[in-house]
Scaffold this motif. Structure first.
Motif, PDB file in Angstrom:
ATOM      1  N   LEU A 176       0.805  -1.223   0.000  1.00  0.00           N
ATOM      2  CA  LEU A 176       0.000   0.000   0.000  1.00  0.00           C
ATOM      3  C   LEU A 176       0.838   1.274   0.000  1.00  0.00           C
ATOM      4  O   LEU A 176       0.318   2.366   0.223  1.00  0.00           O
ATOM      5  N   GLY A 177       2.131   1.145  -0.245  1.00  0.00           N
ATOM      6  CA  GLY A 177       2.966   2.325  -0.408  1.00  0.00           C
ATOM      7  C   GLY A 177       3.278   3.071   0.869  1.00  0.00           C
ATOM      8  O   GLY A 177       3.532   4.279   0.839  1.00  0.00           O
ATOM      9  N   ARG A 178       3.275   2.373   1.989  1.00  0.00           N
ATOM     10  CA  ARG A 178       3.616   2.978   3.276  1.00  0.00           C
ATOM     11  C   ARG A 178       4.717   2.151   3.931  1.00  0.00           C
ATOM     12  O   ARG A 178       5.004   1.033   3.502  1.00  0.00           O
ATOM     13  N   GLU A 179       5.309   2.704   4.999  1.00  0.00           N
ATOM     14  CA  GLU A 179       6.309   1.915   5.715  1.00  0.00           C
ATOM     15  C   GLU A 179       5.645   0.720   6.392  1.00  0.00           C
ATOM     16  O   GLU A 179       6.106  -0.417   6.281  1.00  0.00           O
ATOM     17  N   ARG A 180       4.564   0.978   7.099  1.00  0.00           N
ATOM     18  CA  ARG A 180       3.764  -0.072   7.723  1.00  0.00           C
ATOM     19  C   ARG A 180       2.293   0.326   7.668  1.00  0.00           C
ATOM     20  O   ARG A 180       1.965   1.509   7.746  1.00  0.00           O
ATOM     21  N   VAL A 181       1.424  -0.661   7.544  1.00  0.00           N
ATOM     22  CA  VAL A 181      -0.020  -0.413   7.566  1.00  0.00           C
ATOM     23  C   VAL A 181      -0.646  -1.382   8.559  1.00  0.00           C
ATOM     24  O   VAL A 181      -0.424  -2.594   8.484  1.00  0.00           O
ATOM     25  N   ILE A 182      -1.426  -0.841   9.491  1.00  0.00           N
ATOM     26  CA  ILE A 182      -2.100  -1.658  10.501  1.00  0.00           C
ATOM     27  C   ILE A 182      -3.567  -1.877  10.139  1.00  0.00           C
ATOM     28  O   ILE A 182      -4.098  -2.978  10.289  1.00  0.00           O
ATOM     29  N   HIS A 183      -4.235  -0.816   9.662  1.00  0.00           N
ATOM     30  CA  HIS A 183      -5.669  -0.883   9.363  1.00  0.00           C
ATOM     31  C   HIS A 183      -5.912  -0.469   7.916  1.00  0.00           C
ATOM     32  O   HIS A 183      -5.333   0.507   7.431  1.00  0.00           O
ATOM     33  N   ALA A 184      -6.796  -1.193   7.236  1.00  0.00           N
ATOM     34  CA  ALA A 184      -7.208  -0.815   5.880  1.00  0.00           C
ATOM     35  C   ALA A 184      -8.621  -1.335   5.646  1.00  0.00           C
ATOM     36  O   ALA A 184      -9.112  -2.209   6.362  1.00  0.00           O
ATOM     37  N   CYS A 185      -9.263  -0.791   4.626  1.00  0.00           N
ATOM     38  CA  CYS A 185     -10.647  -1.151   4.330  1.00  0.00           C
ATOM     39  C   CYS A 185     -10.872  -0.991   2.830  1.00  0.00           C
ATOM     40  O   CYS A 185     -10.439   0.002   2.236  1.00  0.00           O
ATOM     41  N   LEU A 186     -11.528  -1.975   2.209  1.00  0.00           N
ATOM     42  CA  LEU A 186     -11.815  -1.906   0.777  1.00  0.00           C
ATOM     43  C   LEU A 186     -13.104  -1.130   0.537  1.00  0.00           C
ATOM     44  O   LEU A 186     -14.070  -1.267   1.287  1.00  0.00           O
ATOM     45  N   LEU A 187     -13.121  -0.349  -0.558  1.00  0.00           N
ATOM     46  CA  LEU A 187     -14.198   0.613  -0.774  1.00  0.00           C
ATOM     47  C   LEU A 187     -15.052   0.343  -2.005  1.00  0.00           C
ATOM     48  O   LEU A 187     -16.132   0.913  -2.125  1.00  0.00           O
ATOM     49  N   GLN A 188     -14.584  -0.483  -2.945  1.00  0.00           N
ATOM     50  CA  GLN A 188     -15.337  -0.709  -4.178  1.00  0.00           C
ATOM     51  C   GLN A 188     -15.762  -2.168  -4.274  1.00  0.00           C
ATOM     52  O   GLN A 188     -14.937  -3.076  -4.171  1.00  0.00           O
ATOM     53  N   GLU A 189     -17.057  -2.386  -4.500  1.00  0.00           N
ATOM     54  CA  GLU A 189     -17.609  -3.742  -4.475  1.00  0.00           C
ATOM     55  C   GLU A 189     -16.945  -4.671  -5.483  1.00  0.00           C
ATOM     56  O   GLU A 189     -16.547  -5.788  -5.148  1.00  0.00           O
ATOM     57  N   ARG A 190     -16.834  -4.241  -6.719  1.00  0.00           N
ATOM     58  CA  ARG A 190     -16.320  -5.127  -7.767  1.00  0.00           C
ATOM     59  C   ARG A 190     -14.897  -5.586  -7.454  1.00  0.00           C
ATOM     60  O   ARG A 190     -14.556  -6.766  -7.603  1.00  0.00           O
ATOM     61  N   LEU A 191     -14.066  -4.660  -7.004  1.00  0.00           N
ATOM     62  CA  LEU A 191     -12.683  -5.000  -6.699  1.00  0.00           C
ATOM     63  C   LEU A 191     -12.590  -5.835  -5.424  1.00  0.00           C
ATOM     64  O   LEU A 191     -11.789  -6.764  -5.335  1.00  0.00           O
ATOM     65  N   ALA A 192     -13.421  -5.509  -4.436  1.00  0.00           N
ATOM     66  CA  ALA A 192     -13.419  -6.278  -3.186  1.00  0.00           C
ATOM     67  C   ALA A 192     -13.884  -7.711  -3.426  1.00  0.00           C
ATOM     68  O   ALA A 192     -13.369  -8.655  -2.824  1.00  0.00           O
ATOM     69  N   LYS A 233     -20.330 -12.690   0.686  1.00  0.00           N
ATOM     70  CA  LYS A 233     -20.516 -11.787   1.824  1.00  0.00           C
ATOM     71  C   LYS A 233     -20.250 -10.343   1.402  1.00  0.00           C
ATOM     72  O   LYS A 233     -20.957  -9.425   1.818  1.00  0.00           O
ATOM     73  N   VAL A 234     -19.236 -10.132   0.561  1.00  0.00           N
ATOM     74  CA  VAL A 234     -18.954  -8.787   0.065  1.00  0.00           C
ATOM     75  C   VAL A 234     -20.145  -8.254  -0.717  1.00  0.00           C
ATOM     76  O   VAL A 234     -20.554  -7.098  -0.561  1.00  0.00           O
ATOM     77  N   ARG A 235     -20.733  -9.106  -1.577  1.00  0.00           N
ATOM     78  CA  ARG A 235     -21.879  -8.648  -2.363  1.00  0.00           C
ATOM     79  C   ARG A 235     -23.064  -8.299  -1.470  1.00  0.00           C
ATOM     80  O   ARG A 235     -23.782  -7.328  -1.720  1.00  0.00           O
ATOM     81  N   ARG A 236     -23.283  -9.083  -0.406  1.00  0.00           N
ATOM     82  CA  ARG A 236     -24.378  -8.766   0.517  1.00  0.00           C
ATOM     83  C   ARG A 236     -24.119  -7.443   1.226  1.00  0.00           C
ATOM     84  O   ARG A 236     -25.036  -6.650   1.443  1.00  0.00           O
ATOM     85  N   ARG A 237     -22.860  -7.199   1.604  1.00  0.00           N
ATOM     86  CA  ARG A 237     -22.520  -5.928   2.238  1.00  0.00           C
ATOM     87  C   ARG A 237     -22.762  -4.771   1.272  1.00  0.00           C
ATOM     88  O   ARG A 237     -23.233  -3.703   1.654  1.00  0.00           O
ATOM     89  N   ALA A 238     -22.432  -4.975   0.008  1.00  0.00           N
ATOM     90  CA  ALA A 238     -22.635  -3.917  -0.984  1.00  0.00           C
ATOM     91  C   ALA A 238     -24.116  -3.593  -1.138  1.00  0.00           C
ATOM     92  O   ALA A 238     -24.502  -2.429  -1.276  1.00  0.00           O
TER      93      ALA A 238
END
Length: 243
Positions: A176-192, A233-238
């Motif tokens: 993700l282009g950082r030194e370290r990442v602890i938390h992240a979240c996907l935002l687009q249904e098709r890609l998720a 599950k992703v589709r249901r969330r969307a």
């Protein structure tokens, strides 16, 4: 709306894995998303082709460690390729490594497509706006931080989101282009949804959520014979996000 090159590449990958193939171990016909393709290297050795793009004949195996080990042990690749195909002893470990790398590479593509919230502040804002399609937490992150985000999601939306916790903060940082990442979240249904299918395959080789984490992190039973459960599950969330 014009798609970014990164999002278009992921979409093509998702469309490609829509056909069924026969597993050389169980002889079941299964969707591509539940299988790993193997190909022959020029020296006759069997190599994992997790993107299903290598040239030549392919052999398909269910995406789980036991099936890959059985195929190698019983010399099923030689039968499938109709030649003296040699499967290395570490084939399952190599397959896991390549699947993990693919998942991280896809995560990087999603970042470039603007489809990932990164860091506690961005993830919290995303959760407050809509149900999370996929919550990604570093396996070596502090429990307090991830439980705060999980509690926030349950409080806002009545249940936990699909979650992934099988990558370290340094691995996520590189992707993700950082030194370290602890938390992240996907935002687009098709890609998720496409990413969930790859995580489902990886689940056949490693735990997607550490066993020490509470049950709220296991709303998707990754790897229990249901490699596309996360995608559903992703589709249901969307759908919930669109209400």
């Amino acid at each position: 709306m014009t798609r970014s090159p990164a999002s278009s590449q992921i979409a093509v990958e998702g469309q490609r894995r829509a056909r069924e193939r026969r597993c050389i171990v169980s002889h079941e016909s299964l969707p591509d998303a539940m299988l790993i393709r193997f190909a022959l290297a020029p020296d006759g050795s069997v190599v994992p082709d997790v993107s299903a793009k290598l040239p030549g004949r392919g052999a398909w195996v269910r995406a789980e460690r036991a099936s890959v080990e059985t195929a190698a042990k019983k010399q099923l690749f030689a039968r499938a390729f109709k030649c003296d195909a040699r499967a290395p002893a570490e084939l399952a470990e190599r397959t896991e490594s390549l699947l993990a790398r693919r998942c991280l590479d896809q995560l990087g593509l999603m970042r470039r497509a603007g489809a990932v919230a990164i860091g506690a502040t961005q993830v919290e804002s995303a959760i407050r706006a809509k149900p999370a399609l996929m919550l990604i937490e570093a396996s070596d992150g502090a429990a307090e931080g991830r439980e705060k985000l999980m509690s926030l999601h349950i409080g806002f939306w009545g249940g936990p989101p699909p979650a992934v916790g099988c990558f370290g903060s340094a691995e996520l940082g590189v992707a993700l282009g950082r030194e370290r990442v602890i938390h992240a979240c996907l935002l687009q249904e098709r890609l998720a949804t496409a990413w969930a299918a790859d995580i489902g395959r990886l689940a056949g080789f490693r735990a997607i959520v550490p066993s020490s984490w509470p049950d709220s992190w296991r709303s998707v039973q990754w790897g229990l014979g249901d490699a596309d459960g996360g995608s559903r599950k992703v589709r249901r969330r969307a759908e919930q996000r669109d209400v």
